[in-house]
Scaffold this motif. Structure first.
Motif, mmCIF file in Angstrom:
data_model
loop_
_atom_site.group_PDB
_atom_site.id
_atom_site.type_symbol
_atom_site.label_atom_id
_atom_site.label_comp_id
_atom_site.label_asym_id
_atom_site.label_seq_id
_atom_site.Cartn_x
_atom_site.Cartn_y
_atom_site.Cartn_z
ATOM 1 N N GLY A 1 5.571 -2.360 -8.105
ATOM 2 C CA GLY A 1 5.358 -0.967 -7.737
ATOM 3 C C GLY A 1 4.331 -0.237 -8.589
ATOM 4 O O GLY A 1 4.141 0.960 -8.436
ATOM 5 N N LYS A 2 3.646 -0.962 -9.462
ATOM 6 C CA LYS A 2 2.629 -0.359 -10.324
ATOM 7 C C LYS A 2 1.299 -0.285 -9.570
ATOM 8 O O LYS A 2 0.914 -1.230 -8.869
ATOM 9 C CB LYS A 2 2.464 -1.198 -11.594
ATOM 10 C CG LYS A 2 1.477 -0.638 -12.567
ATOM 11 C CD LYS A 2 1.358 -1.529 -13.793
ATOM 12 C CE LYS A 2 0.224 -1.019 -14.667
ATOM 13 N NZ LYS A 2 -0.183 -1.990 -15.667
ATOM 14 N N VAL A 3 0.589 0.832 -9.731
ATOM 15 C CA VAL A 3 -0.706 1.003 -9.077
ATOM 16 C C VAL A 3 -1.713 0.018 -9.666
ATOM 17 O O VAL A 3 -1.889 -0.051 -10.883
ATOM 18 C CB VAL A 3 -1.219 2.455 -9.233
ATOM 19 C CG1 VAL A 3 -2.636 2.583 -8.690
ATOM 20 C CG2 VAL A 3 -0.288 3.438 -8.535
ATOM 21 N N VAL A 4 -2.359 -0.732 -8.775
ATOM 22 C CA VAL A 4 -3.386 -1.688 -9.180
ATOM 23 C C VAL A 4 -4.755 -1.013 -9.124
ATOM 24 O O VAL A 4 -5.524 -1.063 -10.078
ATOM 25 C CB VAL A 4 -3.371 -2.942 -8.283
ATOM 26 C CG1 VAL A 4 -4.493 -3.894 -8.631
ATOM 27 C CG2 VAL A 4 -2.022 -3.635 -8.363
ATOM 28 N N MET A 5 -5.072 -0.383 -7.986
ATOM 29 C CA MET A 5 -6.328 0.340 -7.785
ATOM 30 C C MET A 5 -6.246 1.070 -6.458
ATOM 31 O O MET A 5 -5.326 0.843 -5.683
ATOM 32 C CB MET A 5 -7.530 -0.605 -7.801
ATOM 33 C CG MET A 5 -7.591 -1.563 -6.626
ATOM 34 S SD MET A 5 -9.049 -2.630 -6.565
ATOM 35 C CE MET A 5 -8.715 -3.760 -7.890
ATOM 36 N N VAL B 1 0.836 -1.195 0.000
ATOM 37 C CA VAL B 1 0.000 0.000 0.000
ATOM 38 C C VAL B 1 0.873 1.248 0.000
ATOM 39 O O VAL B 1 1.791 1.373 0.810
ATOM 40 C CB VAL B 1 -0.925 0.035 1.236
ATOM 41 C CG1 VAL B 1 -1.779 1.299 1.245
ATOM 42 C CG2 VAL B 1 -1.792 -1.207 1.292
ATOM 43 N N ARG B 2 0.574 2.169 -0.934
ATOM 44 C CA ARG B 2 1.176 3.499 -0.880
ATOM 45 C C ARG B 2 0.185 4.388 -0.149
ATOM 46 O O ARG B 2 -0.934 4.602 -0.611
ATOM 47 C CB ARG B 2 1.464 4.043 -2.276
ATOM 48 C CG ARG B 2 2.189 5.410 -2.205
ATOM 49 C CD ARG B 2 2.638 5.915 -3.551
ATOM 50 N NE ARG B 2 1.459 6.237 -4.349
ATOM 51 C CZ ARG B 2 1.388 6.104 -5.671
ATOM 52 N NH1 ARG B 2 2.411 5.636 -6.351
ATOM 53 N NH2 ARG B 2 0.297 6.425 -6.314
ATOM 54 N N GLU C 1 -5.259 9.520 -2.527
ATOM 55 C CA GLU C 1 -5.861 8.362 -1.865
ATOM 56 C C GLU C 1 -4.809 7.268 -1.730
ATOM 57 O O GLU C 1 -3.899 7.176 -2.557
ATOM 58 C CB GLU C 1 -7.013 7.798 -2.697
ATOM 59 C CG GLU C 1 -8.215 8.694 -2.817
ATOM 60 C CD GLU C 1 -9.345 7.996 -3.564
ATOM 61 O OE1 GLU C 1 -9.817 6.951 -3.055
ATOM 62 O OE2 GLU C 1 -9.727 8.477 -4.635
ATOM 63 N N ALA C 2 -4.977 6.439 -0.722
ATOM 64 C CA ALA C 2 -4.106 5.274 -0.586
ATOM 65 C C ALA C 2 -4.388 4.332 -1.756
ATOM 66 O O ALA C 2 -5.534 4.171 -2.176
ATOM 67 C CB ALA C 2 -4.363 4.572 0.739
ATOM 68 N N VAL C 3 -3.325 3.718 -2.283
ATOM 69 C CA VAL C 3 -3.478 2.815 -3.426
ATOM 70 C C VAL C 3 -2.772 1.490 -3.157
ATOM 71 O O VAL C 3 -1.792 1.426 -2.422
ATOM 72 C CB VAL C 3 -2.937 3.436 -4.737
ATOM 73 C CG1 VAL C 3 -3.777 4.628 -5.167
ATOM 74 C CG2 VAL C 3 -1.475 3.820 -4.615
ATOM 75 N N LEU C 4 -3.302 0.446 -3.790
ATOM 76 C CA LEU C 4 -2.655 -0.862 -3.767
ATOM 77 C C LEU C 4 -1.663 -0.918 -4.912
ATOM 78 O O LEU C 4 -1.961 -0.459 -6.024
ATOM 79 C CB LEU C 4 -3.678 -1.982 -3.941
ATOM 80 C CG LEU C 4 -4.693 -2.168 -2.823
ATOM 81 C CD1 LEU C 4 -5.679 -3.267 -3.199
ATOM 82 C CD2 LEU C 4 -4.009 -2.492 -1.522
ATOM 83 N N LEU C 5 -0.494 -1.488 -4.636
ATOM 84 C CA LEU C 5 0.545 -1.634 -5.652
ATOM 85 C C LEU C 5 0.790 -3.117 -5.906
ATOM 86 O O LEU C 5 0.605 -3.946 -5.013
ATOM 87 C CB LEU C 5 1.851 -0.979 -5.178
ATOM 88 C CG LEU C 5 1.787 0.490 -4.752
ATOM 89 C CD1 LEU C 5 3.119 0.931 -4.173
ATOM 90 C CD2 LEU C 5 1.390 1.378 -5.923
ATOM 91 N N ASP C 6 1.243 -3.440 -7.130
ATOM 92 C CA ASP C 6 1.666 -4.821 -7.381
ATOM 93 C C ASP C 6 3.115 -4.972 -6.950
ATOM 94 O O ASP C 6 3.736 -4.010 -6.474
ATOM 95 C CB ASP C 6 1.431 -5.231 -8.839
ATOM 96 C CG ASP C 6 2.284 -4.459 -9.844
ATOM 97 O OD1 ASP C 6 3.277 -3.798 -9.450
ATOM 98 O OD2 ASP C 6 1.959 -4.530 -11.047
#
Length: 167
Positions: A137-141, A119-120, A129-134
């Motif tokens: 390091g790429k934003v997933v959602m 999580v970033r 907003e906080a985002v989930l990363l793979d």
């Protein structure tokens, strides 16, 4: 000869009454949690707590909520869903119903999603907003979009309030 036949029968019985996922996966999994920035406090509904990055042993069959906090960043939570893994269908085809029942009951055929949890966090005072990363390091959602997609299902096990359906 009789002892050999008894041993073979015992081995066959053990295989017939146990699930493949139970043997291969076990009922627990190492669950890794990372945040950007590192050092956030992660508190899970099962009572476990750690500072990120961390890895904790979790039950495969248990939905969770993890609350993340770090000074200067917006606190957030992520719903962790226990999902039926693809291996359970192979278990039914190859091992029959007994293995599927065993694996389904103890959760060994399940997987936790998202895993790993990366999580970033979003800085306070920003519109971010906080985002989930793979794992690259790429934003997933966004965390919010993820939570919305699993909220109703996870609420069945952790409760509507913890899942964010009630205030």
């Amino acid at each position: 000869m009789k002892k050999l036949m008894l041993a073979a029968l015992a081995a066959a019985s053990a295989l017939a009454t146990s699930g493949c996922a139970t043997v291969l996966n076990g009922t627990n999994v190492d669950y890794t949690t990372e945040t950007n920035p590192e050092g956030a406090t992660a508190k899970f509904t099962n009572g476990m707590e750690c500072k990120t990055p961390c890895s904790l042993e979790m039950k495969r069959k248990t939905d969770q909520r993890v609350d993340l906090s770090y000074p200067g960043y917006k606190p957030t939570y992520v719903l962790i869903q226990s999902k039926l893994g693809g291996g359970s269908f192979g278990n039914i085809l190859l091992g029959g119903g007994i293995g599927a029942v065993v694996d389904g009951t103890n959760g060994s055929s399940n997987r936790l999603y998202p895993r790993p949890l990366i999580v970033r966090l979003a800085k306070e005072g920003t519109a971010d907003e906080a985002v989930l990363l793979d794992d690259k390091g790429k934003v997933v959602m966004t965390v919010e979009a993820h939570n919305d997609s699993v909220r109703v299902d996870v609420a069945k096990t952790i409760g509507a309030k913890l899942a964010g359906l009630e205030e």
